[in-house]
Design a protein around this motif. Structure first.
Motif, PDB file in Angstrom:
ATOM      1  N   PHE A  17      57.972  45.595  42.622  1.00  0.00           N
ATOM      2  CA  PHE A  17      56.980  46.129  41.674  1.00  0.00           C
ATOM      3  C   PHE A  17      57.085  47.639  42.259  1.00  0.00           C
ATOM      4  O   PHE A  17      57.049  48.505  41.162  1.00  0.00           O
ATOM      5  CB  PHE A  17      55.664  45.689  42.301  1.00  0.00           C
ATOM      6  N   GLN A  45      53.609  50.099  32.737  1.00  0.00           N
ATOM      7  CA  GLN A  45      52.685  49.000  32.435  1.00  0.00           C
ATOM      8  C   GLN A  45      53.057  47.565  33.051  1.00  0.00           C
ATOM      9  O   GLN A  45      52.584  46.627  33.474  1.00  0.00           O
ATOM     10  CB  GLN A  45      52.528  49.150  31.038  1.00  0.00           C
ATOM     11  N   VAL A  48      52.865  46.844  36.666  1.00  0.00           N
ATOM     12  CA  VAL A  48      51.564  46.499  37.144  1.00  0.00           C
ATOM     13  C   VAL A  48      51.405  44.915  36.851  1.00  0.00           C
ATOM     14  O   VAL A  48      50.620  43.976  37.439  1.00  0.00           O
ATOM     15  CB  VAL A  48      50.563  47.528  36.561  1.00  0.00           C
ATOM     16  N   ILE A  49      51.876  44.650  35.566  1.00  0.00           N
ATOM     17  CA  ILE A  49      51.538  43.298  35.140  1.00  0.00           C
ATOM     18  C   ILE A  49      52.256  42.287  36.119  1.00  0.00           C
ATOM     19  O   ILE A  49      51.816  41.294  36.622  1.00  0.00           O
ATOM     20  CB  ILE A  49      52.030  42.909  33.669  1.00  0.00           C
ATOM     21  N   PHE A  51      52.935  42.849  39.259  1.00  0.00           N
ATOM     22  CA  PHE A  51      52.268  42.739  40.545  1.00  0.00           C
ATOM     23  C   PHE A  51      51.034  41.734  40.491  1.00  0.00           C
ATOM     24  O   PHE A  51      50.852  40.927  41.219  1.00  0.00           O
ATOM     25  CB  PHE A  51      51.591  44.409  40.752  1.00  0.00           C
ATOM     26  N   LEU A  52      50.170  41.675  39.172  1.00  0.00           N
ATOM     27  CA  LEU A  52      49.324  40.786  38.976  1.00  0.00           C
ATOM     28  C   LEU A  52      49.701  39.442  38.829  1.00  0.00           C
ATOM     29  O   LEU A  52      49.097  38.754  39.679  1.00  0.00           O
ATOM     30  CB  LEU A  52      48.465  41.151  37.608  1.00  0.00           C
ATOM     31  N   ILE A  55      50.711  38.503  42.816  1.00  0.00           N
ATOM     32  CA  ILE A  55      49.582  38.186  43.853  1.00  0.00           C
ATOM     33  C   ILE A  55      49.009  36.688  43.457  1.00  0.00           C
ATOM     34  O   ILE A  55      48.281  36.290  44.233  1.00  0.00           O
ATOM     35  CB  ILE A  55      48.503  39.422  43.740  1.00  0.00           C
ATOM     36  N   ASN A  80      45.299  29.064  39.486  1.00  0.00           N
ATOM     37  CA  ASN A  80      44.009  29.832  39.118  1.00  0.00           C
ATOM     38  C   ASN A  80      44.192  30.747  37.701  1.00  0.00           C
ATOM     39  O   ASN A  80      45.256  31.247  37.365  1.00  0.00           O
ATOM     40  CB  ASN A  80      43.909  31.235  40.100  1.00  0.00           C
ATOM     41  N   LEU A  82      42.565  32.790  35.804  1.00  0.00           N
ATOM     42  CA  LEU A  82      42.012  33.984  35.571  1.00  0.00           C
ATOM     43  C   LEU A  82      43.126  35.198  35.556  1.00  0.00           C
ATOM     44  O   LEU A  82      43.123  35.737  34.562  1.00  0.00           O
ATOM     45  CB  LEU A  82      40.952  34.453  36.722  1.00  0.00           C
ATOM     46  N   PRO A  83      43.959  35.020  36.487  1.00  0.00           N
ATOM     47  CA  PRO A  83      44.950  36.092  36.490  1.00  0.00           C
ATOM     48  C   PRO A  83      45.967  36.178  35.081  1.00  0.00           C
ATOM     49  O   PRO A  83      46.311  37.099  34.595  1.00  0.00           O
ATOM     50  CB  PRO A  83      45.743  35.999  37.896  1.00  0.00           C
ATOM     51  N   LEU A  86      43.982  37.549  32.288  1.00  0.00           N
ATOM     52  CA  LEU A  86      44.218  38.984  32.841  1.00  0.00           C
ATOM     53  C   LEU A  86      45.427  39.579  32.199  1.00  0.00           C
ATOM     54  O   LEU A  86      45.672  40.557  31.453  1.00  0.00           O
ATOM     55  CB  LEU A  86      43.766  39.421  34.130  1.00  0.00           C
ATOM     56  N   THR A  89      45.909  39.776  28.427  1.00  0.00           N
ATOM     57  CA  THR A  89      45.191  40.771  28.011  1.00  0.00           C
ATOM     58  C   THR A  89      45.859  42.063  28.032  1.00  0.00           C
ATOM     59  O   THR A  89      45.991  42.905  27.290  1.00  0.00           O
ATOM     60  CB  THR A  89      43.701  40.914  28.385  1.00  0.00           C
ATOM     61  N   ALA A  90      46.423  42.289  29.263  1.00  0.00           N
ATOM     62  CA  ALA A  90      46.858  43.607  29.870  1.00  0.00           C
ATOM     63  C   ALA A  90      48.245  43.555  28.976  1.00  0.00           C
ATOM     64  O   ALA A  90      48.716  44.798  28.564  1.00  0.00           O
ATOM     65  CB  ALA A  90      47.197  43.469  31.226  1.00  0.00           C
ATOM     66  N   VAL A  93      47.058  44.808  25.384  1.00  0.00           N
ATOM     67  CA  VAL A  93      46.731  46.300  25.313  1.00  0.00           C
ATOM     68  C   VAL A  93      48.067  47.045  25.572  1.00  0.00           C
ATOM     69  O   VAL A  93      48.108  48.256  24.800  1.00  0.00           O
ATOM     70  CB  VAL A  93      45.822  46.435  26.577  1.00  0.00           C
ATOM     71  N   ALA A  96      49.687  47.390  22.288  1.00  0.00           N
ATOM     72  CA  ALA A  96      49.001  48.193  21.318  1.00  0.00           C
ATOM     73  C   ALA A  96      49.200  49.753  21.560  1.00  0.00           C
ATOM     74  O   ALA A  96      49.485  50.462  20.466  1.00  0.00           O
ATOM     75  CB  ALA A  96      47.556  47.871  21.506  1.00  0.00           C
TER      76      ALA A  96
ATOM     77  N   PHE B 134      37.680  44.223  34.665  1.00  0.00           N
ATOM     78  CA  PHE B 134      38.615  44.082  33.685  1.00  0.00           C
ATOM     79  C   PHE B 134      38.396  44.430  32.366  1.00  0.00           C
ATOM     80  O   PHE B 134      38.874  44.826  31.603  1.00  0.00           O
ATOM     81  CB  PHE B 134      39.199  42.644  33.904  1.00  0.00           C
ATOM     82  N   PHE B 137      38.333  47.969  31.912  1.00  0.00           N
ATOM     83  CA  PHE B 137      39.586  48.425  31.596  1.00  0.00           C
ATOM     84  C   PHE B 137      39.989  48.253  30.060  1.00  0.00           C
ATOM     85  O   PHE B 137      40.425  49.194  29.458  1.00  0.00           O
ATOM     86  CB  PHE B 137      40.785  47.542  32.343  1.00  0.00           C
ATOM     87  N   SER B 174      47.024  52.429  33.536  1.00  0.00           N
ATOM     88  CA  SER B 174      47.794  51.592  34.303  1.00  0.00           C
ATOM     89  C   SER B 174      47.467  51.518  35.973  1.00  0.00           C
ATOM     90  O   SER B 174      47.272  50.481  36.631  1.00  0.00           O
ATOM     91  CB  SER B 174      49.299  51.857  34.546  1.00  0.00           C
TER      92      SER B 174
END
Lengths: 124, 489
Positions: A17, A45, A48-49, A51-52, A55, A80, A82-83, A86, A89-90, A93, A96, B134, B137, B174
């Motif tokens: 990362f 970008q 970071v994704i 990394f998410l 973890i 899980n 939720l990540p 996220l 969605t990231a 984004v 876009a 989030f 964000f 980011s």
């Protein structure tokens, strides 16, 4: 020192990362070509994704749908959700933003006939 | 009905934005009327929302019935409601101002232009209400994407400014997302109220500190804090004249509000990490920003560039107020935020009218306008009084409460920074007025034309608002003191 180093090398994902993030940042700062800058931005970008995702990875877990409704829920055996949401969605984004960036690059090229930052600044 | 208001306030501009390209396919001129109508309804419902929140307490809204730690929560508390009235009113004013000037500049892209403005407004509502890191964000990014497109919409130099903003803004987003994922890794939750309960045991975690720093840098880029302000002046100067008032007054201020939410509502603001008080750091960065921004403004010749740097210095002054960790300073900071949003809108309306009607770009050009444009000069005097901070205007009372808060906290450095930046602001407004009132027969008069009614309306309302915020500062500050303070102040 040795402890710190071994702690770093036991987590190759986090090392990757950091490398990808800094690589993208370096490209954004040093390259004059606007599309290359966008590539660097996309790397930042994506890192970071990444990394998410790192973890929230779980060994031996399955999709978050209950296997049985009678037994008590074992949280350790489900991933899980939720990540993942996220991350999706990231990614959307990020796509876009890159789309708007490429559209701006196209408009700049039509207007100034170049994508090189120095040449464009000369013509401003 | 009234407990659905947060969702209605968000969905109204969003649905209008989505349906506009279809509805206005045949009738382009409808787009202006639709956006004015939608934003008027938004202003009315935000005032109604503020009334409800003040009288019946805050509204907690959960989407599709998923309750708190699982679902996304929006809270309409006092601070959010006050700022929302400001956001919707300035958005409406900005669109009304746009009306007559934009069609020539934008050609056939007028429908997309209004679509983007409504999208920007709905995402600002989201940032103001969101209590989920989030979610915040996502709305920050929607607002940013709409701003990139709005800045670049006119073409020319604005394209390059928009591209720079895009690169820096995405880096900021980011970093913010990285900070959020650090906090998520430590606490296992994204909801702000839920996170508050889990943080006290984790104060020594390095990941928490790292996350906080990344979030601060990310939001610092979005709110144009001084070391990260490079995108602001060019973006606001070359953006179409009709859009820079909305961007300058709203986007950076709302990002600052998001940061205030995070340090005061999520973290205990007085917390000390490794011997460093985070609020002290915020105050020092604010002091630097206020002085450096004002000094850079003093060096500019282009009036829009000068106003943009002025806005950067005012972000610093707001941060000084926020960073004092007492209720006087906090209230002063929020009151100054309201004033600053109105003043930035007024300044960029002025610059827009000066360019569209008289072709004025630089300070020297202002001399040609002088006496033949009473509306322009009159409102410039009012805004100048407000920016410098002289008594009858709201700017004075904002700075007054910030200085009182700093004295209460014993922060003499902050007091000095506010005073120095006031002197520098006085310096660049004196430069501007000197150029207007100096007798210069050599310069030919600018071609005079009647200022359109909507421009007069925008100038008049913002100037009046600056005076009203000053004259009625006592009840407004009392409202802020009663309704907007964070939980532990």
């Amino acid at each position: 020192m040795v402890d710190a180093l071994s702690a770093v090398f036991q987590r190759p994902n986090f090392l990757a990362f950091v490398v990808i993030f800094l690589w993208g940042f370096y490209i954004m700062v040093t390259r004059y070509n606007l599309v290359k800058k966008l590539i660097g931005m996309y790397l930042v970008q994506t890192s970071v994704i990444f990394f998410l995702v790192s973890i929230s990875a779980k060994k031996g877990a399955t999709v978050p749908v209950l296997l049985s409704t009678t037994e008590p829920v074992q949280a350790a055996s489900y991933a899980n959700p939720l990540p993942h949401v996220l991350t999706l969605t990231a990614i959307v984004v990020g796509v876009a933003t890159t789309g708007v960036g490429l559209a701006l690059c196209g408009a700049i090229y039509r207007k100034y006939g170049s994508l090189d930052e120095e040449k464009i600044i000369e013509k401003l | 009905m009234s407990h659905q208001l947060p969702a209605i306030l968000f969905l109204l501009p969003l649905f209008a934005a989505i349906s506009m390209p279809v509805v206005c396919l045949k009738h382009r001129h409808w787009s202006y009327r639709i956006s004015v109508a939608v934003l008027t309804v938004m202003v009315l419902s935000s005032v109604f929302n503020l009334h409800n929140v003040v009288n019946y307490g805050e509204v907690r809204y959960v989407f599709s019935g998923w309750t708190v730690p699982l679902g996304i929560e929006w809270v309409a508390d006092g601070l959010a409601s006050v700022v929302l009235v400001l956001v919707s009113a300035l958005g409406l004013l900005g669109v009304v101002f746009t009306g007559p000037t934009s069609p020539q500049a934008l050609g056939g892209r007028i429908v997309h232009y209004y679509t983007l403005i409504l999208l920007l407004m709905s995402s600002l509502v989201g940032i103001v209400f969101a209590r989920d890191l989030f979610n915040l964000f996502v709305f920050l990014e929607v607002a940013a994407i709409a701003s990139y497109a709005l800045i670049g919409v006119a073409g020319g130099r604005a394209l390059f400014a928009a591209f720079r903003y895009l690169i820096l803004g995405t880096l900021g987003a980011s970093l913010y997302l990285l900070g959020v994922s650090y906090l998520y890794a430590v606490t296992g939750t994204l909801n702000m109220t839920d996170m508050v309960e889990r943080l006290p045991m984790l104060l020594n975690s390095k990941a928490l500190v790292g996350g906080l720093v990344f979030m601060f840098i990310g939001l610092g880029i979005k709110m144009a804090l001084v070391p990260f302000h490079a995108w602001v002046p060019e973006a606001y100067t070359y953006a179409p004249d009709s859009i820079s008032p909305i961007l300058a007054s709203l986007v950076t201020k709302v990002a600052l509000l998001a940061w205030v939410r995070i340090i005061y509502w999520v973290f205990d603001a007085s917390m000390v990490i490794y011997g460093i008080q985070i609020l002290l750091l915020v105050g020092i960065l604010g002091a630097l920003a206020s002085v450096i921004g004002a000094s850079l403004a003093l060096a500019q010749r282009d009036i829009k560039m000068m106003f943009a740097y002025g806005g950067i210095s005012h972000i610093g002054i707001i941060l000084i107020g926020i960073g004092q960790d007492n209720s006087t300073g906090f209230t002063g900071g929020i009151f100054y935020l309201l004033n600053d949003a109105v003043m930035q809108a007024a300044l960029f309306f002025l610059a827009g009218v000066a360019f569209c009607q008289y072709g004025v770009r630089t300070i020297e050009d202002m001399g040609r306008v002088g006496k033949q444009a009473p509306w322009l000069t009159g409102s410039l005097i009012v805004v100048g009084l407000g920016m410098v901070g002289l008594p009858p205007t709201g700017g004075f009372f904002g700075k007054w409460y910030i200085i009182l808060g700093a004295l209460e906290a014993g922060n003499y450095l902050s007091v000095a920074a506010v005073l120095l930046s006031t002197l520098l602001t006085l310096g660049y407004f004196v430069k501007l007025f000197e150029s207007i009132f100096r007798q210069s027969p050599a310069q030919p008069d600018a071609p005079s034309g009647e200022i359109p009614f909507s421009c007069k309306l925008a100038l008049g309302i913002t100037s009046a608002a600056i005076m009203i915020l000053g004259l009625f500062s006592a009840p407004i500050v009392r409202l802020l003191l009663n309704e907007t303070l964070p939980p532990h102040l």
